[in-house]
Design a protein around this motif. Structure first.
Motif, mmCIF file in Angstrom:
data_model
loop_
_atom_site.group_PDB
_atom_site.id
_atom_site.type_symbol
_atom_site.label_atom_id
_atom_site.label_comp_id
_atom_site.label_asym_id
_atom_site.label_seq_id
_atom_site.Cartn_x
_atom_site.Cartn_y
_atom_site.Cartn_z
ATOM 1 N N THR A 1 0.801 -1.221 0.000
ATOM 2 C CA THR A 1 0.000 0.000 0.000
ATOM 3 C C THR A 1 0.836 1.275 0.000
ATOM 4 N N GLU A 2 2.149 1.166 0.102
ATOM 5 C CA GLU A 2 3.015 2.344 0.058
ATOM 6 C C GLU A 2 2.701 3.174 -1.198
ATOM 7 N N PRO A 3 2.366 4.479 -1.042
ATOM 8 C CA PRO A 3 2.009 5.289 -2.217
ATOM 9 C C PRO A 3 3.066 5.294 -3.315
ATOM 10 N N ALA A 4 4.333 5.172 -2.938
ATOM 11 C CA ALA A 4 5.407 5.177 -3.931
ATOM 12 C C ALA A 4 5.531 3.853 -4.668
ATOM 13 N N ASN A 5 4.723 2.854 -4.322
ATOM 14 C CA ASN A 5 4.732 1.577 -5.031
ATOM 15 C C ASN A 5 3.963 1.738 -6.338
ATOM 16 N N GLN A 6 4.667 2.075 -7.401
ATOM 17 C CA GLN A 6 4.049 2.331 -8.698
ATOM 18 C C GLN A 6 4.151 1.088 -9.582
ATOM 19 N N SER A 7 3.334 0.109 -9.233
ATOM 20 C CA SER A 7 3.268 -1.139 -9.986
ATOM 21 C C SER A 7 1.818 -1.588 -10.026
ATOM 22 N N ILE A 8 1.531 -2.613 -10.816
ATOM 23 C CA ILE A 8 0.166 -3.133 -10.870
ATOM 24 C C ILE A 8 -0.270 -3.625 -9.496
ATOM 25 N N ARG A 9 0.639 -4.318 -8.813
ATOM 26 C CA ARG A 9 0.320 -4.783 -7.463
ATOM 27 C C ARG A 9 0.075 -3.604 -6.534
ATOM 28 N N GLY A 10 0.835 -2.531 -6.725
ATOM 29 C CA GLY A 10 0.628 -1.328 -5.940
ATOM 30 C C GLY A 10 -0.716 -0.692 -6.230
ATOM 31 N N VAL A 11 -1.105 -0.659 -7.504
ATOM 32 C CA VAL A 11 -2.408 -0.097 -7.869
ATOM 33 C C VAL A 11 -3.527 -0.857 -7.179
ATOM 34 N N LEU A 12 -3.452 -2.187 -7.213
ATOM 35 C CA LEU A 12 -4.474 -2.998 -6.546
ATOM 36 C C LEU A 12 -4.532 -2.694 -5.056
ATOM 37 N N PHE B 1 7.059 -5.024 -6.713
ATOM 38 C CA PHE B 1 7.140 -3.727 -6.040
ATOM 39 C C PHE B 1 8.056 -2.823 -6.862
ATOM 40 N N SER B 2 7.534 -1.688 -7.280
ATOM 41 C CA SER B 2 8.329 -0.731 -8.049
ATOM 42 C C SER B 2 8.230 0.645 -7.404
ATOM 43 N N TRP B 3 9.314 1.088 -6.798
ATOM 44 C CA TRP B 3 9.361 2.449 -6.295
ATOM 45 C C TRP B 3 9.214 3.419 -7.466
ATOM 46 N N GLY B 4 8.771 4.630 -7.171
ATOM 47 C CA GLY B 4 8.662 5.636 -8.217
ATOM 48 C C GLY B 4 9.964 5.839 -8.958
ATOM 49 N N HIS B 5 11.099 5.755 -8.238
ATOM 50 C CA HIS B 5 12.381 6.011 -8.891
ATOM 51 C C HIS B 5 12.823 4.889 -9.822
ATOM 52 N N VAL C 1 4.104 13.136 -7.633
ATOM 53 C CA VAL C 1 2.659 13.318 -7.758
ATOM 54 C C VAL C 1 1.897 12.394 -6.829
ATOM 55 N N PHE C 2 2.386 11.163 -6.660
ATOM 56 C CA PHE C 2 1.644 10.152 -5.903
ATOM 57 C C PHE C 2 1.609 10.427 -4.403
ATOM 58 N N VAL C 3 2.405 11.366 -3.906
ATOM 59 C CA VAL C 3 2.376 11.702 -2.480
ATOM 60 C C VAL C 3 1.919 13.138 -2.237
ATOM 61 N N LEU C 4 1.391 13.785 -3.265
ATOM 62 C CA LEU C 4 0.826 15.118 -3.087
ATOM 63 C C LEU C 4 -0.521 15.015 -2.371
ATOM 64 N N ILE D 1 -6.197 8.592 -9.124
ATOM 65 C CA ILE D 1 -5.394 9.042 -10.252
ATOM 66 C C ILE D 1 -3.987 9.406 -9.799
ATOM 67 N N LEU D 2 -3.905 10.284 -8.808
ATOM 68 C CA LEU D 2 -2.593 10.756 -8.379
ATOM 69 C C LEU D 2 -1.752 9.645 -7.777
ATOM 70 N N GLU D 3 -2.367 8.774 -6.990
ATOM 71 C CA GLU D 3 -1.601 7.749 -6.292
ATOM 72 C C GLU D 3 -1.063 6.676 -7.230
ATOM 73 N N ASN D 4 -1.591 6.605 -8.429
ATOM 74 C CA ASN D 4 -1.143 5.602 -9.407
ATOM 75 C C ASN D 4 -0.629 6.275 -10.676
ATOM 76 N N ALA D 5 -0.034 7.456 -10.515
ATOM 77 C CA ALA D 5 0.301 8.314 -11.653
ATOM 78 C C ALA D 5 1.221 7.647 -12.665
#
Length: 418
Positions: free
Chosen positions: A229-240, A294-298, A347-350, A359-363
């Motif tokens: 659930t970490e907002p910076a987890n920008q992956s499909i698993r993170g979106v779910l 798990f994919s961090w934003g970076h 964007v995902f932590v604004l 939208i923002l959390e899964n940018a």
């Protein structure tokens, strides 16, 4: 245009948050590179890589081979390490941009070198790049290895070595071995596989206990990185996880990841066949980030070659500058100062007003979906154009007359519009 964007990027990076602010300022980071250094120190002195916390209370999550790669970092005094690796990453970023132009068929010239410098500075404001620089992450180095691979001719003797070494350090680039396979580039796939196997074997010889622990235990525990659930987890698993507020069901993530990987690879194959190599490897890198547990934003530094591609398109059709600007805005390192001592980046932590959280959390993943659709449209237009306006000069390679998506001609310099 790029001179303005570069100046704006620098202004935003240094003015949006105090560059010396702890945990946010661009000049106050370096956490991850010190973790790399501690991993190398533990390996050298016989301590376990995966038992016990490292710098900042974090766990070591990379492969045992990565600790071997980081051994030269022990030669750099700890007080200098953050700034030294920041400079290394900036040089690597510039090299990545140059390699992108090479894949587009351009030859190195003073003008191209200057344009690439401006574009690299602009990329510093992209959240994945800015965060990579801040933490002293290795994402840009791994991308450089992969770009070097794909910039080489098909069947080249060392093609695949870069992807294999990158996967030996951090497993996500192993996706490119699959990409080589679906492209039927058997020699490159074999080279990458042998290189990856060699990194595993070398690490097993150097540290068999760490290797056993990693491949039979640590490898299966992505929660060591952070909660899904970490907002910076920008992956499909993170979106779910973001949408449901809890860990994603394994079966659902596997199904969706498999579908996305299949769709991404199908588009990659179509693009590669029509000569769009840069866009193909870019979408491959983005797909790897999307399907990773798990994919961090970076991790999404693949926005850099995507931006280069859009700037390239803008040389013939100026409206593509809008698409390039849109990418920078959507993936920019926008900051928010929550308190005088704390600011968030990305964007995902604004703050998320007006029910914009999904939208923002899964940018980054949303941008990836648009990029995938764009790649599909390029491939389809290229196929249609191949029927009407092309001639074939190599087996399976079509050259398109209007240059939309055909094999790229060699160019001496960028158009004056840049």
């Amino acid at each position: 245009m790029l001179a303005v964007s570069a100046a704006a990027a620098l202004a935003l990076v240094f003015a949006s948050v105090d560059p010396r602010l702890e945990k946010a300022g661009i000049l106050a980071g370096g956490l991850d590179v010190h973790i790399y250094r501690e991993g190398a120190w533990r390996l050298l002195h016989g301590y376990s890589l995966y038992r016990g916390e490292t710098v900042g209370g974090l766990l070591y999550t990379y492969t045992p081979f990565s600790a071997i790669v980081f051994l030269p970092g022990l030669a750099v005094p700890a007080a200098w390490l953050t700034d030294a690796f920041l400079l290394v990453n900036l040089v690597v970023l510039y090299a990545c941009v140059l390699l992108c132009w090479r894949m587009l068929g351009y030859r190195l010239s003073p003008r191209l070198a200057s344009i690439s410098a401006l574009l690299a500075i602009t990329c510093v404001f992209l959240e994945p790049v800015r965060t990579t620089l801040f933490y002293g992450q290795i994402n840009l180095v791994l991308m450089l290895l992969v770009l070097w691979d794909f910039s080489r001719p098909d069947g080249g003797r060392l093609r695949g070595l870069g992807a294999g070494l990158a996967a030996g350090i951090k497993l996500v680039p192993a996706f490119f071995i699959v990409q080589y396979l679906v492209l039927r580039q058997w020699r490159s796939a074999a080279t990458a596989t042998v290189a990856l196997a060699a990194t595993i074997a070398l690490a097993w010889i150097v540290s068999p206990s760490d290797s056993r622990e990693y491949w039979f235990s640590t490898f299966f525990h992505s929660e060591r990185i952070a909660p899904d659930t970490e907002p910076a987890n920008q992956s499909i698993r993170g979106v779910l996880a973001h949408l449901t507020g809890g860990s994603a069901p394994m079966w659902l993530w596997l199904v969706l990841a498999g579908v996305v990987a299949g769709a991404g690879l199908t588009i990659v194959v179509a693009l590669d066949r029509c000569g769009e190599r840069l866009l193909a490897v870019t979408l491959g890198g983005m797909t790897a980030c999307a399907v990773s547990p798990f994919s961090w934003g970076h991790h999404w530094v693949w926005f850099v070659p995507l931006l280069v591609h859009l700037v390239y398109r803008a040389q013939a059709r100026p409206q593509w500058w809008l698409a390039a600007a849109g990418l920078v805005v959507a993936t920019g390192a926008w900051t928010y100062q929550w308190t005088p001592d704390f600011a968030s980046v990305g964007v995902f932590v604004l703050p998320k007003p007006w029910h914009t959280e999904p939208i923002l959390e899964n940018a980054h993943v949303i941008v990836y979906v648009f990029a995938l659709l764009y790649g599909l449209s390029v491939a389809r237009r290229a196929e249609a154009a191949a029927v009407r306006f092309t001639h074939c000069d190599l087996p399976g390679r079509c050259r398109e007359a209007d240059g939309i998506a055909g094999t790229i001609h060699s160019k001496h310099s960028l158009a004056e519009e840049v």
